[in-house]
Structure formats: C-alpha cells, structure tokens
Design an enzyme around this catalytic site. Structure first.
Site, PDB file in Angstrom:
ATOM      1  N   ALA A 479       0.867  -1.179   0.000  1.00 45.05           N
ATOM      2  CA  ALA A 479       0.000   0.000   0.000  1.00 45.05           C
ATOM      3  C   ALA A 479       0.902   1.226   0.000  1.00 45.05           C
ATOM      4  O   ALA A 479       2.025   1.184   0.502  1.00 45.05           O
ATOM      5  CB  ALA A 479      -0.890  -0.011   1.230  1.00 45.05           C
ATOM      6  N   GLY A 524       0.564  -5.093   0.905  1.00 47.42           N
ATOM      7  CA  GLY A 524      -0.684  -5.096   0.140  1.00 47.42           C
ATOM      8  C   GLY A 524      -0.537  -5.800  -1.209  1.00 47.42           C
ATOM      9  O   GLY A 524      -1.496  -6.364  -1.725  1.00 47.42           O
ATOM     10  N   GLU A 527      -0.943  -9.332  -0.503  1.00 41.69           N
ATOM     11  CA  GLU A 527      -2.349  -9.570  -0.138  1.00 41.69           C
ATOM     12  C   GLU A 527      -3.234  -9.628  -1.386  1.00 41.69           C
ATOM     13  O   GLU A 527      -4.127 -10.462  -1.491  1.00 41.69           O
ATOM     14  CB  GLU A 527      -2.823  -8.481   0.828  1.00 41.69           C
ATOM     15  CG  GLU A 527      -2.161  -8.631   2.199  1.00 41.69           C
ATOM     16  CD  GLU A 527      -2.450  -7.454   3.116  1.00 41.69           C
ATOM     17  OE1 GLU A 527      -2.078  -6.325   2.750  1.00 41.69           O
ATOM     18  OE2 GLU A 527      -3.048  -7.664   4.177  1.00 41.69           O
ATOM     19  N   GLU A 547       4.851  -5.244   7.103  1.00 43.68           N
ATOM     20  CA  GLU A 547       4.157  -4.161   7.817  1.00 43.68           C
ATOM     21  C   GLU A 547       4.698  -3.948   9.227  1.00 43.68           C
ATOM     22  O   GLU A 547       4.761  -2.824   9.728  1.00 43.68           O
ATOM     23  CB  GLU A 547       2.655  -4.467   7.913  1.00 43.68           C
ATOM     24  CG  GLU A 547       1.898  -4.364   6.598  1.00 43.68           C
ATOM     25  CD  GLU A 547       1.936  -5.624   5.750  1.00 43.68           C
ATOM     26  OE1 GLU A 547       2.756  -6.527   6.035  1.00 43.68           O
ATOM     27  OE2 GLU A 547       1.153  -5.703   4.786  1.00 43.68           O
TER      28      GLU A 547
END
Ligand code: NAD
Length: 673
Positions: A479, A524, A527, A547
């Site tokens: 992200a 992300g 993911e 993260e």
C-alpha cells in the site's frame, strides 16, 4: 481412373507389427483382404494378433460385426517360394487386388523387388502404397511399371489405434492416386494428411526429429538435465509424455535409426551424444528395461514421475523453436498445408495444440530470437530461423499478442487508466498495475480502478480468465504509505475495508484470476496476489508482509489468507519477522503455485490462462467456490455444497458438450451455458 467405390480387394504385404494392423483395419472396413508374408508360421501369428486385437475392440463395443465375420474376410498368403522367388499365389491375389499396402522391412532393395514384381501382376489402375517410414517413395516407385500409381501411406504404430495417416506424393505419383489413398485412409477410419513432396521424415518424424534433437542437444550442452526437459514438456507444455520418456517408450534404437536414415537423405541434425551413447550401450528404453529411465523389467512401462518443481527450469522455446522453424519450412515450401501440419502434431504426436498455435502463443519474435541466439552461440547454420518466421516478424505478425501470427486473433484492446492498464487479449485479460515509479504501490485510486475494471471484465463474455501483474520492476511493493500521512484510525479502517472488499471480489470472482508476480510482492501487493486463484512467480520475485517494521500489521487479508495458505506457524513467522522470502522458498511453503524463469513470466501466465480459458466456465466458478467456501466450513457442509454445485452443473449445456466430446475423442468447445 480408380475410385474408392471400385476397391473391393486389399492386399497387405508384410504381416509384422504394421502389416497385421493394417490388414485388420481393412477387414473391419469390409474389404476382402489378403495378407502376405514369407511363411505360414508368421501368418498364423499375425492372424492370432488380429483376432486378439479384434477381441479388445469388441470389448470396447466399437465393432459393428462379429469377430468371426471380420476374420473371415482375411486370407493369408505365402509370398515366396522355398527358392526365394515370388510365389504364384502372390501373383494370383495381386491380379485380383485394387489396393496394395506394403509393410515389409525397411530395405530399399527389398521394397523395389516387391514393387517391380507387384506392378506386373496388379491391374493397371490399382494403387500400390508403401508404409515406409524413411525411404524415398520416388525411388520405390521408380522400378514400378506405373510409378504414378505408387504412393506413400504412412501409418503409425499401432495402426488400429493411432488416428493419423500421412499420404505421401512421390515425384511420379498422380493426383488421382493421392485422392484415392486419402479416401482409403478415411474409409479405414483414419485422418489423412497429405505430404506434397517426398521429403525424408514426412511431417511427423521431421517435427519430432527436431524436437528430440533439440532436447538431446540441450542436455548434451549441460543446459538442463533429462528430468528438467521432461518435466517442462510434461507440465509446462502439457504434452502426454516427456521427450526422453517418449524415446524410451518407442525405443531409442528406433529413433536413432530413423534419424540416421533421415540424415543420410539430407535431413541435417545436431550432434546428439546422449542418444548415441544409449544406443551403443543397447539401453533402448522400455523394451530393454533401461533407457533414460529405469523400468521394473524389460517390456514393462511405468510412467516416470516427472517433478513439477523442475518444470520452470528450462525455457520451452529452447525445445520448440527448431521444430517450429521446421514446421514453417514445411508450410513455406508447400510440402503440407497449415491444417495438415497441425493435425499431424496433434494426432501423430498427441500434442494438445498445433505447432503453429504454440508458435503464436509463445510469440514468433521470441522463436526467432531464440534461434538467432543459438546460432550466434554455436555458429550452426541449422539454427537460422526459417525465412517465413523472419518475414512474419518484419511484418509485425508476432502471434497472439499482436493480433496475428499463423492465425488471426481478436485484436488486443488496451485501456490506460490513471493507475492501471487493462489489456484484453481475448479470451484473456490482463490488469496491469501501472505506477512503476512507485513500484505499483496501491493507493485509493488504484483500489477504485481495480474494482471497476474487474466489474467490467466480469460482464465481458469473451473474457474467460484475468491475469494480474505489475509494470516495471515489481508486481507491487504494498500500500502507498505516503497516503497514510495525517490520517485518522477510522480513515485507515475505511481504506482497509475497501481493500478487503477488493480481495473478496477477486476471491469470489466468477472467472479464474491468476497473479503473475515478478520483483517485489510485499504487504498489500502480496495480499492482492493471495486473493487470486493461482500465483505464478518469476524466479527473482521476493515476497513478504513487512508491515510490522512500520509498526502495524497486514490490513487487507494478509493475516487471514497467508495463514490459510501456508499454515499459522509460517504465517506468524513471516508477519512477525517482516522478512522477505524468495520465490523458491514461497514455492516450498505453498505460497506460489510455481516458479518460472525470468523473462518467461508473461508467456507462462498467458499459456496457463489460455489453458483455463478452454475449460467450462461455469464449472471453473463452481470449483473455485466449493474449494474456497468449503474450506471455511465443516466437512459436512463442504460436501453438501460440493454435491449441490456438482448436480447443478448437470443442468448446463457444457456438461453435454464435455461428455460428447470425450466419447467422440475430440476437444470440447465450452460456451459457459
Ligand atoms: P516388421 O519387421 O514387424 O514386419 C515386416 C514383415 O515383413 C515381417 O513379418 C517379415 O517376415 C515380412 N517380410 C519380409 N520379407 C517379405 C517378403 N518378401 N514378402 C512378404 N513379407 C515379407 O516391420 P514393421 O515394424 O511392421 O515395419 C514394416 C514397415 O513399416 C517398414 O517399412 C517400417 O519402416 C514401416 N513402419 C513401421 C512403424 C513401426 O512403428 N514399426 C511405423 C510406421 C511405419
């Protein structure tokens, strides 16, 4: 001019491996059949083999008549007298014959003796066909009284089961002769292809010869092992057998001698020490109990266990480029039509696709590049790409990706959005994350565009499979944390929920989604990839959930999907350490389905997508749902779900098509209805 309807009597000379099978086919087709060999003992053996084979066919319910009726059509004939001269019986039956097939040993002198003799006794308009694998039809015909009646009719072993027949035109063969032979092949239940020039190896053995030769050369040069090659051929290309497995199965001696015979007639080959060594050591494969693989006992074939993880180790184009160039030559030189070449590899070699279809999928430019590189490395002229391929590249006919190659494809449509590119290459679509300057970091705009693109592609009936990939150096590095500056926890929850919704959309998408991962797939990015059905990683890819290093945890399904894919312990280690793992490690723990060589990721993803695109769309969706939803419930609920969706599929047209195609031994065409 003779027509198929005029043919009542077929004489097969030579009652060995091929001859007895050809005689059996002719008898099943209703002809009166004479089968000739040098002794009654051999003929009795041949009749026994025919009866046994008819028994097998009868068990399978494919005979329309009784075995005795079919057998009653076959009369054995001894072809030579004790002094070695031709028998009167042979002359007599030949005078009644309208179609002769010769299947005596592969010896030019012997065949010429037979053809010159037979052509004196057989009626003027009768056809004389030879089943030779490697001798020139023209030379066999040259001694016959009417050489225009002589033709090649190349069956494959075993003739009763192998669907293909190559009909070869020699220099003298007339059009009528070719036509009647083609009709005859069809009448015998076979699919004929026409070889317009008498080239060594015809179609199938030339293409197979190149393929085997390239496999051998690649191993000889130390670029791959026998297992690497076979695993790639079996898994990546989806061929029924590995190259070396096939050599073992059919006999290394057979390949060695056929290739040698072809080479003697000017078919240039690469040196191949591996085959020569096996041949000299008399390790012929299954028949001797050892070849490239070992077998429990001579004659007993047990399929070697190919390893999926070896499948990416070699670029399939190293094996395919030379055969593709050969096929291009056959087409360019007018030796065979495109359709017949495709039919030959599908029916003669069992390839799941035609060689030109494969060329288009891999890209004509890639084929030419591979050959040119090999030529530069080895200085061997043999690697010069066929002029047809070079011309195609010059004209931009690169295959599927450019919309045209050997075939035409629906045009590639590309839509460039702010953060992604959507490329439709029917029946597949690519969604390309396109913020390369930020390693494709995901921001709210990208989430929105991804979601909308998926919705649109879901509506498009021509799109069967979606591939997600990144542009530039990475799949997606996560992200975009710069978007998090100054946000409140509730904003982050919203972002997280939106991202999670996107991953759910992918997971419950009605079409298969493949993630093609190169470079980083982090946070992300991973993911997103984990919500896809299948993940293919390029060998240099790095995957992780880092993260924790920034003070937070995965927020788009990472804690859930990673644990489900690799187990809680490994998921905890990855998430808590925040470390990256290479593609090879990701493969070991089940995070990616396979690892492929750098530079081949797009092709591998495309090929897999095309494979899935041929499957029944509704069944694919149901398979996805039962696996994903079922794994979240008890076994009882999961099984009920499976039974329910399983039965639902029986209301679809695709099931009827699938079962019918299976029974008719053809490739099904699923419509998603
Ligand atoms: P084979 O050795 O099994 O059979 C040849 C038969 O011809 C033997 O039974 C032999 O006794 C007989 N024969 C020899 N001289 C004869 C004569 N003067 N008159 C009558 N019969 C005679 O060989 P095969 O494998 O059946 O091959 C036959 C031909 O088919 C060859 O040209 C071969 O190249 C070709 N072919 C073979 C295969 C294969 O896989 N075996 C495939 C395609 C084509």
């Amino acid at each position: 001019m003779i027509k198929l309807e005029d043919i009542r009597v077929v004489t097969v000379v030579g009652a060995g491996t091929m001859g007895h099978g050809i005689a059996e086919l002719a008898a099943i087709a209703g002809f009166k059949v004479y089968i000739a060999d040098i002794s009654m003992d051999i003929l009795r053996g041949a009749l026994d083999r025919i009866r046994w084979s008819l028994g097998k066919l009868s068990e399978r319910g494919v005979l329309r008549e009784s075995i005795d009726t079919i057998m009653s059509r076959i009369t054995p004939i001894v072809s030579i007298k004790p002094d070695g001269s031709w028998s009167d019986d042979l002359a007599r039956v030949l005078s009644e014959t309208q179609f002769m097939v010769e299947a005596i040993p592969e010896d030019l002198k012997l065949k010429q003796l037979l053809f010159s003799h037979a052509s004196l006794h057989i009626p003027e308009n009768a056809i004389l066909a030879t089943n030779t694998s490697s001798l020139p039809i023209t030379e066999i015909a040259s001694v016959a009284r009417r050489p225009e009646r002589v033709v090649g009719m190349h069956f494959f072993n075993p003739p009763v089961l192998m669907p293909l027949v190559e009909v070869i035109r020699g220099a003298y063969t007339s059009d009528d002769t070719v036509k009647v032979t083609v009709d005859m092949a069809r009448r015998l239940g076979k699919t004929p292809v026409v070889v317009n020039k008498d080239v060594p190896g015809f179609i199938v053995n030339r293409i197979l010869g190149r393929f085997m030769n390239m496999a051998c050369y690649t191993v000889d040069r130390g670029l791959a092992s026998v297992e690497d090659v076979d695993s790639t051929v079996f898994y990546t290309l989806g061929f029924p057998m590995g190259v070396f497995e096939l050599a073992d199965y059919s006999g290394i001696d057979v390949f060695y001698l056929v290739t040698k015979a072809m080479a003697e007639r000017g078919f240039q080959v690469l040196p191949c020490k591996l085959f020569e060594d096996k041949y000299n050591a008399r390790k012929y494969g299954v028949k001797t109990g050892e070849g490239f693989y070992k077998y429990p006992e001579p004659g007993k074939f047990v399929k070697p266990a190919h390893k999926r993880e070896l499948a990416g180790r070699i670029d399939p184009l190293l094996l395919l480029s030379l055969p593709i160039s050969e096929a291009a030559y056959l087409l360019r030189a007018g030796i065979a039509s495109k359709e017949d070449i495709e039919t030959s590899v599908k029916l003669g070699l069992g390839w799941p696709k035609g060689i030109f279809e494969l060329a288009d999928e891999y890209g004509i430019d890639k084929v030419v590049e591979t050959l040119s590189r090999l030529k530069a490395e080895t200085q061997l002229e043999l690697f010069s790409p066929d002029p047809l391929l070079q011309e195609m590249v010059r004209e931009g006919k690169l295959g599927r990706k450019s919309g045209e190659g050997f075939y035409k494809y629906a045009l590639v449509e590309e839509t460039i959005k702010e953060t992604i590119i959507v490329k439709k290459e029917k029946p597949i679509a690519w969604i390309i994350l396109n913020r390369p300057e930020r390693l494709n970091a995901i921001n709210p705009k990208m989430l929105e565009e991804l979601s909308r693109a998926l919705d649109e592609l879901e509506e498009d009936r021509d799109i069967r499979v979606v591939i997600l990939k990144g542009s530039g150096r990475a799949f997606c590095a996560g992200a975009d944390v710069t978007a998090f500056a100054g946000v409140t926890p509730i904003d982050v929850i919203r972002f997280s929920r939106r991202f999670q919704e996107l991953t759910l959309k992918i997971q419950f998408y009605t079409k298969p989604v493949i993630a093609a991962i190169h470079g980083y797939a982090l946070g992300g990015g991973l993911e997103l990839a984990m919500s896809a059905d299948i993940r293919i990683a390029s060998e240099e890819a790095m995957l992780g959930q880092p993260e924790i290093n920034l003070g937070f945890i995965p927020g788009a399904g990472g804690t859930q999907r990673l644990a489900r894919l690799v187990g809680t312990a490994r998921a905890k280690e990855l998430i808590m350490s925040g470390e990256f793992i290479p593609a090879s490690e990701a493969y070991k723990i089940g995070l990616v389905n396979r690892v492929v060589k750098s530079g081949t990721l797009d092709d591998e993803a495309r090929n897999l997508a095309l494979k899935l695109a041929e499957k029944p769309p509704i069944a694919l969706t149901m398979a996805k749902y039962t696996i994903d939803m079922g794994s979240e419930t008890s076994i009882w609920q999961g099984l009920m779900l499976e039974a329910g969706l399983f039965s639902l599929l029986f209301t679809t047209e695709d099931v009827i098509e699938g079962v019918t195609a299976f029974l008719e031994k053809r490739r099904p065409k699923f419509k998603g209805k």
